[in-house]
Design a protein around this motif. Structure first.
Motif, PDB file in Angstrom:
ATOM      1  N   GLY A 115       0.786  -1.236   0.000  1.00  0.00           N
ATOM      2  CA  GLY A 115       0.000   0.000   0.000  1.00  0.00           C
ATOM      3  C   GLY A 115       0.810   1.274   0.000  1.00  0.00           C
ATOM      4  O   GLY A 115       0.233   2.361   0.076  1.00  0.00           O
ATOM      5  N   SER A 116       2.124   1.162  -0.085  1.00  0.00           N
ATOM      6  CA  SER A 116       2.960   2.359  -0.006  1.00  0.00           C
ATOM      7  C   SER A 116       3.202   3.005  -1.361  1.00  0.00           C
ATOM      8  O   SER A 116       3.776   4.089  -1.432  1.00  0.00           O
ATOM      9  CB  SER A 116       4.314   2.011   0.636  1.00  0.00           C
ATOM     10  OG  SER A 116       5.016   1.072  -0.160  1.00  0.00           O
ATOM     11  N   ARG A 117       2.767   2.343  -2.456  1.00  0.00           N
ATOM     12  CA  ARG A 117       3.055   2.886  -3.780  1.00  0.00           C
ATOM     13  C   ARG A 117       2.039   2.344  -4.784  1.00  0.00           C
ATOM     14  O   ARG A 117       1.263   1.438  -4.485  1.00  0.00           O
ATOM     15  CB  ARG A 117       4.471   2.490  -4.214  1.00  0.00           C
ATOM     16  CG  ARG A 117       4.665   0.999  -4.279  1.00  0.00           C
ATOM     17  CD  ARG A 117       6.111   0.584  -4.267  1.00  0.00           C
ATOM     18  NE  ARG A 117       6.864   1.150  -5.392  1.00  0.00           N
ATOM     19  CZ  ARG A 117       8.153   0.930  -5.604  1.00  0.00           C
ATOM     20  NH1 ARG A 117       8.830   0.176  -4.754  1.00  0.00           N
ATOM     21  NH2 ARG A 117       8.758   1.441  -6.645  1.00  0.00           N
ATOM     22  N   GLY A 118       2.046   2.908  -5.975  1.00  0.00           N
ATOM     23  CA  GLY A 118       1.235   2.395  -7.066  1.00  0.00           C
ATOM     24  C   GLY A 118      -0.243   2.301  -6.771  1.00  0.00           C
ATOM     25  O   GLY A 118      -0.843   3.203  -6.182  1.00  0.00           O
ATOM     26  N   LEU A 119      -0.847   1.201  -7.183  1.00  0.00           N
ATOM     27  CA  LEU A 119      -2.289   1.030  -7.022  1.00  0.00           C
ATOM     28  C   LEU A 119      -2.699   0.919  -5.566  1.00  0.00           C
ATOM     29  O   LEU A 119      -3.782   1.364  -5.180  1.00  0.00           O
ATOM     30  CB  LEU A 119      -2.745  -0.211  -7.795  1.00  0.00           C
ATOM     31  CG  LEU A 119      -2.508  -0.189  -9.305  1.00  0.00           C
ATOM     32  CD1 LEU A 119      -3.121  -1.423  -9.952  1.00  0.00           C
ATOM     33  CD2 LEU A 119      -3.060   1.078  -9.935  1.00  0.00           C
ATOM     34  N   GLY A 120      -1.838   0.311  -4.726  1.00  0.00           N
ATOM     35  CA  GLY A 120      -2.160   0.208  -3.306  1.00  0.00           C
ATOM     36  C   GLY A 120      -2.247   1.577  -2.655  1.00  0.00           C
ATOM     37  O   GLY A 120      -3.153   1.845  -1.859  1.00  0.00           O
TER      38      GLY A 120
ATOM     39  N   GLY B  25       6.733  -7.901 -10.960  1.00  0.00           N
ATOM     40  CA  GLY B  25       6.520  -8.241 -12.358  1.00  0.00           C
ATOM     41  C   GLY B  25       7.735  -8.929 -12.958  1.00  0.00           C
ATOM     42  O   GLY B  25       8.869  -8.589 -12.624  1.00  0.00           O
ATOM     43  N   VAL B  26       7.491  -9.881 -13.822  1.00  0.00           N
ATOM     44  CA  VAL B  26       8.548 -10.532 -14.602  1.00  0.00           C
ATOM     45  C   VAL B  26       8.077 -10.573 -16.047  1.00  0.00           C
ATOM     46  O   VAL B  26       6.972 -11.050 -16.337  1.00  0.00           O
ATOM     47  CB  VAL B  26       8.836 -11.964 -14.107  1.00  0.00           C
ATOM     48  CG1 VAL B  26       9.735 -12.697 -15.095  1.00  0.00           C
ATOM     49  CG2 VAL B  26       9.466 -11.940 -12.726  1.00  0.00           C
ATOM     50  N   HIS B  27       8.896 -10.058 -16.953  1.00  0.00           N
ATOM     51  CA  HIS B  27       8.582 -10.122 -18.376  1.00  0.00           C
ATOM     52  C   HIS B  27       9.620 -11.010 -19.036  1.00  0.00           C
ATOM     53  O   HIS B  27      10.791 -10.638 -19.160  1.00  0.00           O
ATOM     54  CB  HIS B  27       8.590  -8.729 -18.997  1.00  0.00           C
ATOM     55  CG  HIS B  27       8.235  -8.733 -20.457  1.00  0.00           C
ATOM     56  ND1 HIS B  27       9.173  -8.742 -21.452  1.00  0.00           N
ATOM     57  CD2 HIS B  27       7.020  -8.767 -21.076  1.00  0.00           C
ATOM     58  CE1 HIS B  27       8.576  -8.758 -22.638  1.00  0.00           C
ATOM     59  NE2 HIS B  27       7.268  -8.771 -22.440  1.00  0.00           N
ATOM     60  N   ALA B  28       9.211 -12.208 -19.418  1.00  0.00           N
ATOM     61  CA  ALA B  28      10.124 -13.155 -20.051  1.00  0.00           C
ATOM     62  C   ALA B  28       9.305 -14.184 -20.818  1.00  0.00           C
ATOM     63  O   ALA B  28       8.280 -14.656 -20.322  1.00  0.00           O
ATOM     64  CB  ALA B  28      10.988 -13.861 -19.003  1.00  0.00           C
ATOM     65  N   PRO B  29       9.724 -14.547 -22.019  1.00  0.00           N
ATOM     66  CA  PRO B  29       9.029 -15.611 -22.739  1.00  0.00           C
ATOM     67  C   PRO B  29       9.049 -16.916 -21.936  1.00  0.00           C
ATOM     68  O   PRO B  29       9.959 -17.138 -21.118  1.00  0.00           O
ATOM     69  CB  PRO B  29       9.851 -15.762 -24.031  1.00  0.00           C
ATOM     70  CG  PRO B  29      10.605 -14.476 -24.166  1.00  0.00           C
ATOM     71  CD  PRO B  29      10.862 -14.001 -22.768  1.00  0.00           C
TER      72      PRO B  29
ATOM     73  N   ASP C 282       4.822   2.546 -11.590  1.00  0.00           N
ATOM     74  CA  ASP C 282       6.209   2.078 -11.690  1.00  0.00           C
ATOM     75  C   ASP C 282       6.298   0.558 -11.734  1.00  0.00           C
ATOM     76  O   ASP C 282       7.397   0.000 -11.766  1.00  0.00           O
ATOM     77  CB  ASP C 282       7.050   2.620 -10.530  1.00  0.00           C
ATOM     78  CG  ASP C 282       6.547   2.165  -9.165  1.00  0.00           C
ATOM     79  OD1 ASP C 282       5.525   1.437  -9.101  1.00  0.00           O
ATOM     80  OD2 ASP C 282       7.158   2.550  -8.153  1.00  0.00           O
ATOM     81  N   PHE C 283       5.156  -0.136 -11.767  1.00  0.00           N
ATOM     82  CA  PHE C 283       5.163  -1.602 -11.783  1.00  0.00           C
ATOM     83  C   PHE C 283       5.841  -2.098 -13.057  1.00  0.00           C
ATOM     84  O   PHE C 283       5.658  -1.548 -14.144  1.00  0.00           O
ATOM     85  CB  PHE C 283       3.733  -2.145 -11.701  1.00  0.00           C
ATOM     86  CG  PHE C 283       3.651  -3.640 -11.583  1.00  0.00           C
ATOM     87  CD1 PHE C 283       3.881  -4.253 -10.358  1.00  0.00           C
ATOM     88  CD2 PHE C 283       3.355  -4.424 -12.672  1.00  0.00           C
ATOM     89  CE1 PHE C 283       3.809  -5.637 -10.237  1.00  0.00           C
ATOM     90  CE2 PHE C 283       3.275  -5.801 -12.568  1.00  0.00           C
ATOM     91  CZ  PHE C 283       3.510  -6.401 -11.340  1.00  0.00           C
ATOM     92  N   GLY C 284       6.622  -3.157 -12.910  1.00  0.00           N
ATOM     93  CA  GLY C 284       7.309  -3.738 -14.056  1.00  0.00           C
ATOM     94  C   GLY C 284       8.297  -2.783 -14.699  1.00  0.00           C
ATOM     95  O   GLY C 284       8.494  -2.806 -15.916  1.00  0.00           O
TER      96      GLY C 284
ATOM     97  N   ASP D 150       6.288   4.991 -18.784  1.00  0.00           N
ATOM     98  CA  ASP D 150       7.473   5.700 -19.277  1.00  0.00           C
ATOM     99  C   ASP D 150       7.867   5.377 -20.716  1.00  0.00           C
ATOM    100  O   ASP D 150       8.606   6.144 -21.341  1.00  0.00           O
ATOM    101  CB  ASP D 150       8.669   5.395 -18.367  1.00  0.00           C
ATOM    102  CG  ASP D 150       8.402   5.788 -16.917  1.00  0.00           C
ATOM    103  OD1 ASP D 150       7.637   6.731 -16.693  1.00  0.00           O
ATOM    104  OD2 ASP D 150       8.972   5.128 -16.020  1.00  0.00           O
ATOM    105  N   ASN D 151       7.410   4.247 -21.247  1.00  0.00           N
ATOM    106  CA  ASN D 151       7.784   3.854 -22.598  1.00  0.00           C
ATOM    107  C   ASN D 151       6.658   4.258 -23.549  1.00  0.00           C
ATOM    108  O   ASN D 151       5.572   3.670 -23.536  1.00  0.00           O
ATOM    109  CB  ASN D 151       8.034   2.346 -22.662  1.00  0.00           C
ATOM    110  CG  ASN D 151       8.577   1.893 -24.003  1.00  0.00           C
ATOM    111  OD1 ASN D 151       8.063   2.257 -25.050  1.00  0.00           O
ATOM    112  ND2 ASN D 151       9.623   1.074 -23.953  1.00  0.00           N
TER     113      ASN D 151
END
Length: 264
Positions: free
Chosen positions: A23-28, A110-114, A205-207, A213-214
């Motif tokens: 709950g300290s950042r982002g959606l929380g 988050g993890v982004h990997a095939p 800032d997730f992931g 930012d992109n």
């Protein structure tokens, strides 16, 4: 166990209290602020950035609410009994209460990997944080949730639609959606509602902050979303607040997607 709090609760009528992991950042963070606007206090968990948690507490105070923060690693279930004890102490000291009303299982990584390149270590981390953690944290805290309260588990639009690179992450979110239905069935005797909230792609800032930012990623998301843009935290916080409120007292065992209509 680190605790950060506001001043002790006053003698006014009891306010509802929600525990929000991550709950300290982002959606929380956004959810905690919208809950405060509805008169619901929050206990936030943070992993390492106590300063971020304190900043949220300060904002909640400015909105007239009360809040506290506790350190928690949702990927380390061995720490949950000690966390539950710290929660009991915080409730007693600052609200003169013994239980919370709502639990929001929001914390995540988050993890982004095939699939072909996802390591066992990455898979295990996602499992611990997104599935094992909510399972055993909810189990541990169930005696501390008031009858008639609620549990909200955060999933993802990726459990419905498929984007390459998110297979392991989405698998965990699919699991949490099934778990939510079982929780709703088993906790119903105590009047505890359990639902799943599935956000779409949100500018946080997730992931690594890719959606925020992109520019190419942001435009791609906008192009496949019926409302024509990526989501913002303020698109999600009010949904959390609504699902926890009495307005939604008859919504139970449901998956609620808040994605602006991604891939419809």
């Amino acid at each position: 166990m680190t605790t950060t709090t506001t001043s002790p609760a006053s003698s006014t009528s009891p306010r509802k209290i929600a525990l929000i992991t991550g709950g300290s950042r982002g959606l929380g963070r956004n959810a905690a602020l919208h809950l405060a606007r509805r008169g619901i206090d929050s206990i936030l968990t943070f992993h390492s950035r106590q300063d971020e948690a304190q900043a949220v507490i300060d904002e909640i105070e400015r909105l007239g609410g009360r809040a506290a923060a506790l350190r928690l690693d949702v990927g380390d279930s061995a720490t949950f009994p000690a966390f539950a004890q710290a929660l009991k102490t915080t409730l007693q000291q600052h609200w003169q209460r013994e239980r919370i009303d709502h639990l929001v299982n929001n914390a995540g990584v988050g993890v982004h990997a095939p699939l072909a390149d996802t390591s066992e270590a990455q898979f295990d981390e996602l499992m611990r944080v997104h599935l094992k953690g909510p399972f055993f944290l909810t189990q541990t805290l169930l005696p501390l949730i008031n009858d008639g309260g609620s549990v909200l588990n955060v999933s993802s639009g990726l459990a419905r639609f498929a984007l390459p690179g998110y297979g392991a992450y989405a698998t965990m979110k699919g699991g949490i959606e099934v778990l939510s239905r079982y929780m709703a069935k088993e906790f119903g005797a105590r009047g505890i509602r359990v639902n799943t909230l599935a956000p779409g792609a949100i500018e946080t800032d997730f992931g690594g902050g890719a959606v925020r930012d992109n520019e190419a990623v942001n435009q791609m998301v906008a192009s496949v979303t019926a409302l024509g843009r990526a989501g913002l935290p303020d698109d999600i916080g009010p949904v959390v607040a609504s699902l926890l409120s009495q307005d939604c007292h008859w919504i139970n065992a449901q998956r609620v997607e808040a994605s602006g209509g991604m891939f419809v």
